[in-house]
Design a protein around this motif. Structure first.
Motif, mmCIF file in Angstrom:
data_model
loop_
_atom_site.group_PDB
_atom_site.id
_atom_site.type_symbol
_atom_site.label_atom_id
_atom_site.label_comp_id
_atom_site.label_asym_id
_atom_site.label_seq_id
_atom_site.Cartn_x
_atom_site.Cartn_y
_atom_site.Cartn_z
ATOM 1 N N ILE A 121 0.839 -1.204 0.000
ATOM 2 C CA ILE A 121 0.000 0.000 0.000
ATOM 3 C C ILE A 121 0.872 1.250 0.000
ATOM 4 N N ASN A 122 1.915 1.255 0.836
ATOM 5 C CA ASN A 122 2.840 2.397 0.839
ATOM 6 C C ASN A 122 3.500 2.577 -0.518
ATOM 7 N N LEU A 123 3.875 1.477 -1.132
ATOM 8 C CA LEU A 123 4.530 1.542 -2.437
ATOM 9 C C LEU A 123 3.609 2.181 -3.469
ATOM 10 N N ARG A 124 2.361 1.828 -3.433
ATOM 11 C CA ARG A 124 1.412 2.346 -4.422
ATOM 12 C C ARG A 124 1.043 3.805 -4.163
ATOM 13 N N GLN B 240 2.508 6.145 -2.368
ATOM 14 C CA GLN B 240 3.560 7.141 -2.277
ATOM 15 C C GLN B 240 4.410 7.144 -3.540
ATOM 16 N N THR B 241 3.800 6.769 -4.641
ATOM 17 C CA THR B 241 4.500 6.760 -5.914
ATOM 18 C C THR B 241 5.047 8.157 -6.200
ATOM 19 N N GLY B 242 6.301 8.225 -6.581
ATOM 20 C CA GLY B 242 6.931 9.496 -6.884
ATOM 21 C C GLY B 242 7.746 10.067 -5.740
ATOM 22 N N SER B 243 7.537 9.535 -4.539
ATOM 23 C CA SER B 243 8.336 9.998 -3.400
ATOM 24 C C SER B 243 9.754 9.457 -3.515
ATOM 25 N N GLU B 244 10.705 10.246 -3.078
ATOM 26 C CA GLU B 244 12.102 9.839 -3.160
ATOM 27 C C GLU B 244 12.386 8.715 -2.164
ATOM 28 N N SER C 245 9.531 0.993 1.285
ATOM 29 C CA SER C 245 8.421 0.046 1.237
ATOM 30 C C SER C 245 8.914 -1.388 1.088
ATOM 31 N N SER C 246 10.043 -1.571 0.415
ATOM 32 C CA SER C 246 10.575 -2.920 0.211
ATOM 33 C C SER C 246 10.941 -3.591 1.525
#
Length: 81
Positions: A20-23, A25-29, A35-36
């Motif tokens: 969910i974080n990966l999706r 927060q797309t575009g965050s550095e 997230s991994s």
């Protein structure tokens, strides 16, 4: 319900939280690396719960306590990132 299911629920929660974080927060550095960590920990613990020889290890009181603390730490980490 077998007590090992508690580990599975916790591991799945970390895995799902990482995805969910990966999706969202797309575009965050540095999003992929942050997230991994959650995804990898959740997937590894979930996989380990299906190895029958490790059930006795997971049922030790010290392991239960440590895993509960680590779950809380990783959930807090997931919220903070």
């Amino acid at each position: 319900m077998h007590p090992i299911n508690n580990y599975r629920f916790g591991a799945y929660a970390l895995f799902a939280m990482g995805l969910i974080n990966l999706r969202y927060q797309t575009g965050s550095e540095g999003n992929l690396s942050k997230s991994s960590l959650l995804i990898a920990v959740g997937a590894v613990v979930l996989a380990l719960t299906f190895i029958p020889k490790l059930n006795d290890f997971f049922m030790k009181k010290s392991v239960k306590s440590l895993s509960l603390v680590l779950l809380a730490v990783f959930i807090a980490y997931g919220i903070l990132i």
